[in-house]
Design an enzyme around this catalytic site. Structure first.
Site, mmCIF file in Angstrom:
data_model
loop_
_atom_site.group_PDB
_atom_site.id
_atom_site.type_symbol
_atom_site.label_atom_id
_atom_site.label_comp_id
_atom_site.label_asym_id
_atom_site.label_seq_id
_atom_site.Cartn_x
_atom_site.Cartn_y
_atom_site.Cartn_z
ATOM 1 N N ARG A 59 36.456 -27.193 -21.758
ATOM 2 C CA ARG A 59 37.174 -26.568 -22.864
ATOM 3 C C ARG A 59 38.406 -25.814 -22.384
ATOM 4 N NH1 ARG A 59 32.305 -27.428 -24.316
ATOM 5 N NH2 ARG A 59 31.920 -26.737 -22.223
ATOM 6 N N THR A 60 38.217 -24.896 -21.459
ATOM 7 C CA THR A 60 39.302 -23.966 -21.152
ATOM 8 C C THR A 60 40.502 -24.697 -20.550
ATOM 9 O OG1 THR A 60 37.619 -22.280 -20.789
ATOM 10 C CG2 THR A 60 39.836 -21.788 -20.018
ATOM 11 N N LYS A 87 40.994 -28.838 3.711
ATOM 12 C CA LYS A 87 41.401 -28.886 5.119
ATOM 13 C C LYS A 87 41.380 -27.507 5.755
ATOM 14 C CE LYS A 87 44.659 -32.615 4.113
ATOM 15 N NZ LYS A 87 46.098 -32.905 4.034
ATOM 16 N N ARG A 109 41.384 -20.180 -12.830
ATOM 17 C CA ARG A 109 39.930 -19.966 -12.929
ATOM 18 C C ARG A 109 39.372 -19.923 -11.520
ATOM 19 N NH1 ARG A 109 35.469 -22.690 -16.707
ATOM 20 N NH2 ARG A 109 36.395 -21.128 -18.058
ATOM 21 N N HIS A 137 36.905 -13.143 -19.073
ATOM 22 C CA HIS A 137 37.426 -14.422 -19.573
ATOM 23 C C HIS A 137 38.164 -14.059 -20.865
ATOM 24 C CE1 HIS A 137 37.872 -18.526 -20.543
ATOM 25 N NE2 HIS A 137 36.635 -18.966 -20.461
HETATM 26 C C1 NCD Z 1 32.234 -20.423 -20.124
HETATM 27 C C2 NCD Z 1 32.828 -20.136 -18.783
HETATM 28 O O1 NCD Z 1 33.079 -21.027 -17.980
HETATM 29 O O2 NCD Z 1 33.062 -18.971 -18.572
HETATM 30 N N1 NCD Z 1 32.721 -21.465 -20.828
HETATM 31 C C3 NCD Z 1 33.975 -21.419 -21.372
HETATM 32 O O3 NCD Z 1 34.937 -21.122 -20.710
HETATM 33 N N2 NCD Z 1 34.107 -21.704 -22.676
HETATM 34 C C4 NCD Z 1 30.801 -20.169 -20.218
HETATM 35 C C5 NCD Z 1 29.850 -20.926 -19.324
HETATM 36 O O4 NCD Z 1 30.213 -21.482 -18.299
HETATM 37 O O5 NCD Z 1 28.665 -20.908 -19.668
#
Ligand code: NCD
Length: 307
Positions: A59-60, A87, A109, A137
Site C-alpha cells: 500500500r504505502t 555489497k 521506510r 507512520h
Molecule cells: C503497516 C506498516 O507497514 O506499518 N501497513 C501499512 O503501511 N499500511 C502495518 C503492518 O505492517 O501491519
C-alpha cells in the site's frame, strides 16, 4: 519551500496543529478535485521523488508513487534487492550517495527507530517517513483521521478502539499521537504481552479485554500481529489469537450499532479479523483508507515541495 512549519515529515510529533489541519484540508481539497485532475497535474512537474524502502510494502509504496505521479512528479524507486546494500555499503553511505544525485524528496521506510531523522540530517531535500520501526507512520495516521472524519462527519468526541499488537505497531504509534490532538477518544486494546509499557502521548485509555475495549466504540481499528518484530517465543498461535482477540461479527456487535471497522493492512484474515467483518460493505472502511492514502500523500508532497 515547505508550507508546513517543518521541512520534513518524520512523524506526527513535530507537526503543529496548523500543519495537521493544513494536511487534512489539502487532502480533502485534492480529493474533491479528483474529477478535474488537470487542476493539480502540474503541481510537482519537474520534481523527482526517490522512494527508498528497506522493508516490504504494498500500500504505502504504491500509494506514494501514484500520489507523486498524480501531481506530475517523476518517481525513482531504489530497490534494496538489487542495491549495493548487498555489497556491504553502510546505510549512511547509501544515503549520502543518493543525496548526491539531487532528488527533490526522499520517501523512506526503514526498520530502524529514528531512521528518518538520521537521513534528514544528511540530505539536502525533504524526507517523508513512510514508516520506521514500531515508532511512527505519519501518513497512515493522517489517512486514518481523514477516513474517520468522512465516515463520522467529525473527529471531536469519536471513540476509536485500536486493537491487537499495539506494542509493535507504528500505525498505532502515530495514531496515538495524532487522534487525541483532534479530539478523538483513543482506546488501545491489547493482551498484556502486546500492550506497550509506555505510551507516546497523553489522552489514551488502555484495555486488556477486547470485549471491554470494544464496548460502544465508534471505530474499531484492528492491527496485524507484527511477527517480524517479535522473538519466535513471543509469537502467539494464529488460532489461539483469533479465539481470544479476533474481530468477529459477534464481537463487533459490542461496539456502537453504527461502528465502522478499519485496518491499515496487510490483513491476516482469520488471525486478527474474520472475513465477514473485513468484507462487510456497510461496516468496513479498509479500502477507503487505501483510497484516502493517495490524497494524504499528495497533500504531504504538495505542502512540502509544491510552490
Ligand atoms: C503497516 C506498516 O507497514 O506499518 N501497513 C501499512 O503501511 N499500511 C502495518 C503492518 O505492517 O501491519
Amino acid at each position: 519551500m515547505s508550507r508546513l512549519s517543518v521541512r520534513h515529515l518524520t512523524g506526527i510529533a513535530p507537526l503543529s496543529d496548523a500543519d495537521i489541519h493544513a494536511l487534512l484540508e489539502r487532502a480533502r481539497a485534492l480529493k474533491a478535485a479528483r474529477g478535474n485532475p488537470a487542476s493539480f497535474a502540474d503541481r510537482l512537474k519537474g520534481k523527482i521523488i526517490l522512494n527508498v524502502f528497506y522493508e516490504d510494502s504494498t500500500r504505502t509504496r504504491n500509494s506514494f508513487e501514484i500520489a507523486a505521479k498524480r501531481l506530475g512528479a517523476e518517481v525513482v524507486t531504489w530497490d534494496k534487492g538489487t542495491s549495493s546494500a548487498k555489497k556491504g555499503e553502510t546505510f549512511a553511505d547509501t544515503i549520502l550517495n543518493l543525496n548526491a544525485m539531487g532528488p527533490d524528496a526522499i520517501v523512506l521506510r526503514h526498520s530502524e527507530y529514528g531512521a528518518p531523522e538520521f537521513v534528514a540530517k544528511r540530505v539536502a531535500c525533504p524526507v517523508i517517513n513512510a514508516g520506521d520501526s514500531w515508532r511512527e507512520h505519519p501518513t497512515q495516521a493522517l489517512l486514518d483521521a481523514l477516513t474517520i472524519l468522512e465516515a463520522k462527519g467529525r473527529l471531536e468526541g469519536v471513540t476509536v478502539a485500536i486493537c491487537g499488537d499495539v506494542s509493535h505497531s507504528r500505525v498505532a504509534g502515530s495514531n496515538m499521537l495524532l487522534l487525541p490532538r483532534l479530539g478523538v477518544k483513543v482506546r488501545i486494546v491489547a493482551p498484556p504481552s502486546l500492550m506497550p509499557q509506555t505510551l507516546p502521548g497523553p489522552g489514551v485509555e488502555r484495555f486488556t479485554s477486547l470485549e471491554e475495549g470494544l464496548r460502544a466504540a465508534d471505530i474499531v481499528m484492528m492491527l496485524r500481529i507484527q511477527k517480524e518484530r517479535m522473538e519466535a517465543s513471543e509469537v502467539p498461535s494464529d488460532d489461539a489469537y483469533f479465539t481470544q482477540y479476533g474481530l468477529t461479527p459477534a464481537r463487533l456487535a459490542l461496539a456502537a450499532p453504527d461502528a465502522f471497522v478499519m485496518h491499515p493492512g496487510p490483513m491476516n484474515r482469520g488471525v486478527e479479523i474474520a472475513d465477514e467483518v473485513a468484507d462487510d460493505p456497510q461496516r468496513s472502511l479498509i479500502l477507503k483508507q487505501v483510497e484516502n492514502g493517495v490524497f494524504v500523500r499528495m497533500a504531504a508532497m504538495d505542502l512540502l515541495l509544491g510552490s
